[in-house]
Design an enzyme around this catalytic site. Structure first.
Site, short mmCIF file in Angstrom:
data_model
loop_
_atom_site.label_atom_id
_atom_site.label_comp_id
_atom_site.label_asym_id
_atom_site.label_seq_id
_atom_site.Cartn_x
_atom_site.Cartn_y
_atom_site.Cartn_z
N GLU A 9 0.82 -1.22 0.00
CA GLU A 9 0.00 0.00 0.00
C GLU A 9 0.85 1.26 0.00
OE1 GLU A 9 -3.53 1.81 2.83
OE2 GLU A 9 -3.51 -0.34 2.39
N ASP A 105 -2.47 -3.09 3.09
CA ASP A 105 -2.82 -3.23 4.50
C ASP A 105 -3.97 -4.20 4.68
OD1 ASP A 105 -0.86 -1.41 4.97
OD2 ASP A 105 -2.20 0.25 5.50
N TYR A 327 0.65 -1.91 13.76
CA TYR A 327 -0.28 -1.20 12.88
C TYR A 327 -1.30 -0.41 13.69
CZ TYR A 327 -3.47 -0.51 8.94
OH TYR A 327 -4.27 0.03 7.97
#
Length: 865
Positions: A9, A105, A327
């Protein structure tokens, strides 16, 4: 030899993958090895677009072109990243690329980014899915060892596309329908709505409406001061028969609503002896759960004043750039059940053992004792409160990674410290208290005293609060059977308070919990894990509401504007609850979750969305502006033409006896009722900010009523126009503010600016001019006097950056060339500061007419900028 193309991404993730797998050679914007070609998107590269035959230019939106429900959606490249899209398409079509790996992601949005690229490229090659929840090299390598098949992700992909197309249909049609409605009588009045944005705004308007309608009520509290052999203590009277708040949210057991009863109790108990009974019990308090993004944003806003957007940016940098947090865009507060070994390794890193050179030793030294204690005590054990697969969605909770921190900025350090302390605290035992409840009965009336003693700090030790609640909570001892004496009876008067306005922290909480009061059990369950928006989008939703002037920041509070109330009045009047209630999001999430599981077809969902879109447009078509019902008020100032009553309607302030009226919205700005009151009373108001010209650029202006009682702009330009030479200005009756910094003549207040007397009229010889409003900060005449006499104003705190829309503080200073510039607060630099110089401002659009390009800006490096 065939290869697989890995698409991530973001470029930073591609670099991480290249390092973790090894064997890559970099070629500009992609990497290549023996087995893989590796490149990245830059977030979204494509966006939905209406097919050209259905598109209508913004200024010509009307009901004739609605609803817009195209039979298919086009994808258009995002201009600023189009070169990256072309690179990816070229790589996808390489003959030696036999398949693709989606390494975007993990989650609905990452699936959408990849699928749009895949669709745009017309790819028919097989696709596999990398599902990463941590960016450590070990996690990346493990992820590649268990790739998922593309067909396994079909449901998630369908749900992602449906969510995107549905948001587009509702947002585009809703916005165009409401804009067309508000523009019926002329002009172009942009009125944006959205599936998540508008219900969020409804929460704000409802709270503000309750605040405005709140009527304070008086109540009294009675406190006794009791003397015993060991000293004095206090207790508060309470109603032993109190059974809860019922319908009165302000009801409390210790509140007296009748003053005469309160006085009678005071007289009854004063100077009397009393009996004491006591009960003590142990109590424990568990540590807070690990952070998800929303709870992190909430706490960072409460502790440091960080906006939700700023917190997300910092967390993203700690994840992508520094690799020291997992994350961040997660809604989970638990860890996977197989993550215990990783936790142990992370704790070992926090002790500082085996960490290489270059890390922040001082920071790790603060964490080492607690991390070491957890490891030595074997506190990392199976625990469903921490390790629970059922509570992990696309991503798990935010925790530190195996990487040690180094070279962090102050805000980054603050956020990292919050996450690490929460991580350490959750493995510590509960804090233990001894809570003592003492009832002192005087003349038959009960008084309660509570003491709370911290016996064992447990997790509180991580935060340095071992003794914080120790002695303060300890009660003066009363011996068994001892009688006490009421030496004082203190009666205090209070008033109930309205609910507090939302801050970003409390609004995030409200968005997260929206829908919990739904009657429908299935919809309530669908909203339970999501609420309004997602952790990744809530910050941007708030920023969008601010940018559209539906909200304004007042310190840490967020306050809805008149434009927000107007939108809610319109939607409620039209009978479109789908756009104001969280039920719409709840229903969508429930259906999208079914789609992810393969229980609902994409076509069936989109058919329902099209029908709802048609209904929204039909409702907007069926009303006129003067027929919209609403809770409208009256002005206290009479009509300037006939003296009759003026009432508010949906679009106007209208006299009830003649044709006099004032529009609520002028040049894209909506007037508050209080501003109209001032205009009618003084016949002049301003300078006001928030107006926008036909090109969409902001400007400031004074509004005045002319001889015909019509409102008009007064810019006070004094410059030549189409009708002839510049107007001559007579300053003989005006008071000078000081000498012109350019020519030494006098400076006067004139219209929207402070001007040199020689800058006006046909004999103009000087161009000094400084706005009364600069970057939305009003510069009072007193401050201009200080600037002209001493060279600088006081510190002004309400400048708003045109680029970031954030407030900042600065002094206005007089430069050597006579121009006005910024000087920021001086703070201790981390490194020797370079000498700065003033240069022309890069943000003239905020100053618009008032500054006329003469404001300058200091380039000093200061955190307040």
């Amino acid at each position: 030899m065939s290869k697989k193309l890995i698409i991530t991404e973001k470029p930073s993730v591609a670099a991480d993958v290249a390092r973790a797998l090894g064997g890559f050679v970099r070629h500009d914007d992609y990497y290549e090895g023996d087995e893989y070609v590796l490149s990245s998107a830059i977030g979204h590269l494509l966006e939905l677009a209406c097919p050209e035959e259905y598109e209508v230019k913004r200024g010509k939106w009307s009901f004739a072109h609605l609803p817009v429900i195209p039979p298919h959606f086009a994808l258009q490249p995002i201009a600023k990243t189009e070169s990256r899209l072309k690179l990816l398409v070229r790589l996808i079509k390489r003959k030696d690329v036999a398949g693709l790996i989606n390494a975007c992601d993990a989650g609905r949005e990452g699936e959408l980014i990849f699928n749009y690229i895949n669709q745009h490229a017309g790819n028919a090659k097989p696709v596999e899915r990398l599902w990463l929840q941590s960016m450590t090299p070990q996690a990346i390598r493990e992820g590649f060892s268990r790739l998922r098949s593309g067909t396994e992700m079909q449901g998630l992909g369908d749900a992602a596309v449906c969510r995107s197309e549905s948001d587009w249909l509702v947002g585009i049609n809703g916005t165009r329908a409401m804009t067309a409605f508000n523009s019926k009588t002329g002009g172009f009045h942009l009125t944006t709505v959205g599936r998540v944005q508008t219900p969020t705004l409804a929460l704000m308007v409802d709270r503000e409406d309750r605040i405005r309608k709140f009527v304070a009520r008086a109540y009294w509290e009675l406190d006794g001061v009791f003397a015993c052999a060991a000293g004095d203590y206090r207790g508060r009277w309470f109603d032993e028969n109190f059974k809860g708040k019922d319908d009165d949210e302000h009801a409390r057991a210790d509140r007296l609503w009748d003053e005469s009863r309160a006085l009678a109790l005071q007289n009854k108990c004063a100077d009397q002896d009393g009996d004491v009974s006591e009960e003590s019990k142990a109590s424990t308090q568990l540590s807070p759960l690990l952070f998800d993004l929303t709870s992190l944003q909430r706490e960072a806003n409460g502790r440091f004043g960080f906006s939700a957007k700023a917190t997300l940016g910092l967390a993203q940098a700690l994840y992508e750039k520094h690799k020291i947090l997992t994350y961040p865009r997660t809604d989970s507060r638990a860890l996977p059940e197989d993550y215990r070994q990783t936790v142990l390794s992370t704790l070992s890193m926090l002790t500082g053992e085996g960490v290489g050179k270059g890390h922040d030793e001082q920071t790790l030294a603060r964490y080492a004792p607690f991390a070491g204690r957890i490891l030595a005590s074997n506190w990392v054990v199976p625990n469903k409160r921490i390790f629970n697969n059922a509570k992990v969605s696309d991503h798990f909770a935010i925790i530190p990674t195996l990487q040690a921190p180094k070279h962090l900025s102050e805000p980054e350090m603050k956020l990292y410290d919050m996450v690490v302390k929460r991580f350490l605290a959750v493995f510590h035992p509960a804090a233990e208290y001894l809570i003592t409840t003492r009832i002192t009965r005087v003349a038959g009336e009960p008084f309660k005293t509570e003491g709370k003693v911290l016996v064992n700090p447990g997790w509180l030790a991580v935060y340095g609060r071992e003794g914080q609640e120790g002695e303060e909570g300890n009660l003066v001892a009363v011996q068994a059977g001892e009688r006490v004496h009421a030496s004082e009876m203190l009666l205090s008067a209070h008033q109930t308070r309205p609910p507090a306005r939302y801050s970003e922290a409390s609004l995030l909480t409200a968005m997260e919990g929206a829908g919990k009061a739904m009657d429908d059990e299935e919809l309530r369950a669908a909203m339970a894990g999501r609420g309004l928006g997602t952790p990744a989008t809530r910050a941007q939703i708030i920023e969008n509401l601010l940018a559209e002037q539906y909200l304004q920041r007042e310190g840490r509070e967020l306050q809805p504007t008149a434009k927000a109330f107007s939108l809610m009045t319109l939607l409620n009047g039209l009978g479109i609850p789908e756009l104001t209630a969280p039920e719409l999001t709840g229903e969508w999430e429930w259906k999208l979750a079914r789609m992810e599981r393969g229980e609902l077809a994409r076509t069936a969902f989109m058919k329902e969305i099209a029908a709802m879109t048609q209904r929204i447009v039909d409702r907007a078509k069926s009303y006129d502006s003067d027929t919209i019902p609403g809770d409208f008020g009256e002005l206290s100032t009479p009509c300037p033409k006939c003296g009759a009553l003026i009432k508010e309607t949906y679009k106007k302030f209208q006299c009830q006896a003649c044709d006099f009226s004032l529009w609520k919205i002028v040049a894209g700005r909506q007037f508050e009722a209080s501003e109209i009151e001032e205009l009618l009373t003084r016949r002049r108001i301003g300078p006001l900010s928030g107006f926008r010209n036909k090109m969409g650029r902001p400007f400031n202006a004074i509004i005045q009523l002319n001889a015909d009682n019509s409102p008009e702009f007064d810019f006070g330009q004094g410059s030549a126009g189409a009708d002839g030479p510049a107007e001559e200005v007579d300053f003989s009756q005006s008071e000078t503010l000081g000498p012109c910094p350019k020519c030494g003549a006098s400076v006067f207040e004139h219209g929207m600016a402070y001007v040199c007397e020689r800058s006006q009229g046909s004999a103009k010889t000087c161009d000094f001019r400084s706005g009364k409003v600069i970057l939305q900060q009003t510069v009072e005449a007193e401050q201009m006097q200080k600037l002209l006499s001493s060279g600088r104003t006081d510190l002004l705190r309400n400048f708003v950056s045109a680029r970031t829309r954030r407030k900042f503080s600065a002094y206005l200073v007089r430069g050597a060339d006579g121009k006005v510039g910024f000087e920021f607060e001086k703070r201790e630099p981390r490194t020797p500061a370079k000498k700065s110089r003033a240069t022309p401002t890069s943000e003239p659009s905020d100053a618009a007419t008032p500054t006329s390009g003469t404001t300058t800006r200091s380039r000093k490096k200061a955190s307040s900028s």
